[in-house]
Scaffold this active site. Structure first.
Site, mmCIF file in Angstrom:
data_model
loop_
_atom_site.group_PDB
_atom_site.id
_atom_site.type_symbol
_atom_site.label_atom_id
_atom_site.label_comp_id
_atom_site.label_asym_id
_atom_site.label_seq_id
_atom_site.Cartn_x
_atom_site.Cartn_y
_atom_site.Cartn_z
ATOM 1 N N HIS A 106 114.609 56.682 -17.472
ATOM 2 C CA HIS A 106 116.207 57.677 -17.092
ATOM 3 C C HIS A 106 116.598 58.836 -17.789
ATOM 4 O O HIS A 106 117.541 58.754 -18.551
ATOM 5 C CB HIS A 106 116.825 56.151 -17.176
ATOM 6 N N ASP B 63 113.469 54.557 -12.067
ATOM 7 C CA ASP B 63 114.672 54.701 -12.885
ATOM 8 C C ASP B 63 115.424 53.636 -12.972
ATOM 9 O O ASP B 63 115.980 52.984 -11.896
ATOM 10 C CB ASP B 63 115.074 55.818 -13.129
ATOM 11 N N SER C 192 123.811 60.597 -17.510
ATOM 12 C CA SER C 192 123.758 58.996 -17.611
ATOM 13 C C SER C 192 125.026 58.299 -17.501
ATOM 14 O O SER C 192 125.921 59.315 -17.298
ATOM 15 C CB SER C 192 122.938 58.377 -18.958
#
Length: 279
Positions: free
Chosen positions: A245, A217, A95
């Protein structure tokens, strides 16, 4: 300051093996890698750490000026690598830590052999000709809700981020992780994460990279993964047959396989092409 203590750095695995560094995303800590990192301890020197404000990091080390940009977090990463004297590492960033890793590699390419970018997003806000996944108004509303009721926000958004409604325990775990973070630091980190635009920084990176994208996602949609892949010369793209995610929790076996395939020596790779990889 002792950066090893500052970021709660943990080193495991073979001391003389290639180093593999795992960096967690927003609202998480190094525990998010518990299904992935152990798979590499027999073949790599595995390094885990917590960003300042997360996990068991030193909260007193948080600096609003330094940590008011992702570059400040990238400086933390570089200080960890220098302190450990690891040489060239493979950096696995999830991320926002994918962007942090990109910034660190652009600044100090001598420290990075490869990058593995899991669910990366250089900009979360939509722009002309670019889909980041969110309108600016949506991000503003998200941040406002977080400011007004951080615990309620955590419980509401975590299942959406996880993206696997059939496994509600993972959404609860992510919400609990958010709640363990220092709320004031988490709110500041959220602004840095969701309002940054690091698209131009991709052109500065020359480190080989693997982009790992889930097929669905809501935080970093497939278009973003494709954009990052297209913007990094020589990068590779692997799309996991997974949703959400956080494949480090929801699809760890697939993520381990993707990383292993990428780290395989080139001669082996040519003999056994990666499933789902795009060059």
């Amino acid at each position: 300051m002792d950066v090893v203590s500052r970021n709660n750095v943990v080193v495991r695995g073979a001391s003389d093996a290639p180093p593999l560094v795992f960096a967690h995303g927003f609202g998480c800590d190094q525990g998010m890698w518990r299904y992935v990192a152990p798979a590499f301890e027999a073949t790599h020197r595995v390094v885990l750490f917590d960003h300042v404000g997360a996990g068991r990091s030193d909260l007193a080390a948080y600096d609003p000026s330094r940590h008011g940009s992702l570059e400040g977090y990238a400086r933390d990463v570089l200080e960890i690598l220098d302190a450990l004297a690891l040489g060239e590492v493979t950096f696995v960033g999830h991320s926002v830590s994918a962007t942090i890793g990109l910034l660190a590699a652009a600044e100090r390419p001598d420290l990075f052999a490869r990058l593995v970018l899991v669910g990366p997003s250089p900009r979360y806000v939509d722009d002309v000709g670019y889909r980041g996944g969110f309108a600016r108004e949506e991000i503003d509303e998200l941040l406002e809700t977080m400011d007004g009721n951080y615990l309620g926000w955590s419980a509401q958004i975590a299942p959406a981020i996880m993206g696997v409604p059939e496994r509600p325990e993972l959404g609860r775990e992510l919400a609990d992780s958010f709640c363990r973070s220092d709320p004031s630091i988490a709110r500041a980190f959220a602004r840095v994460t969701f309002l940054s635009d690091n698209r131009a920084d991709l052109a500065r990176v020359r480190t080989p990279a693997l982009v790992v994208q889930c097929r669905e996602d809501v935080i970093a949609p497939p278009e973003v993964g494709a954009y990052v892949h297209a913007s990094l010369p020589g990068s590779e793209l692997t799309v996991l047959d997974a949703t959400g995610h956080c494949p480090n929790l929801s699809a760890p076996g697939q993520l381990v396989a993707a990383i292993r395939d990428y780290l395989r020596p080139r001669s082996d790779v040519s003999a056994a092409p990666r499933v789902g990889a795009t060059r």
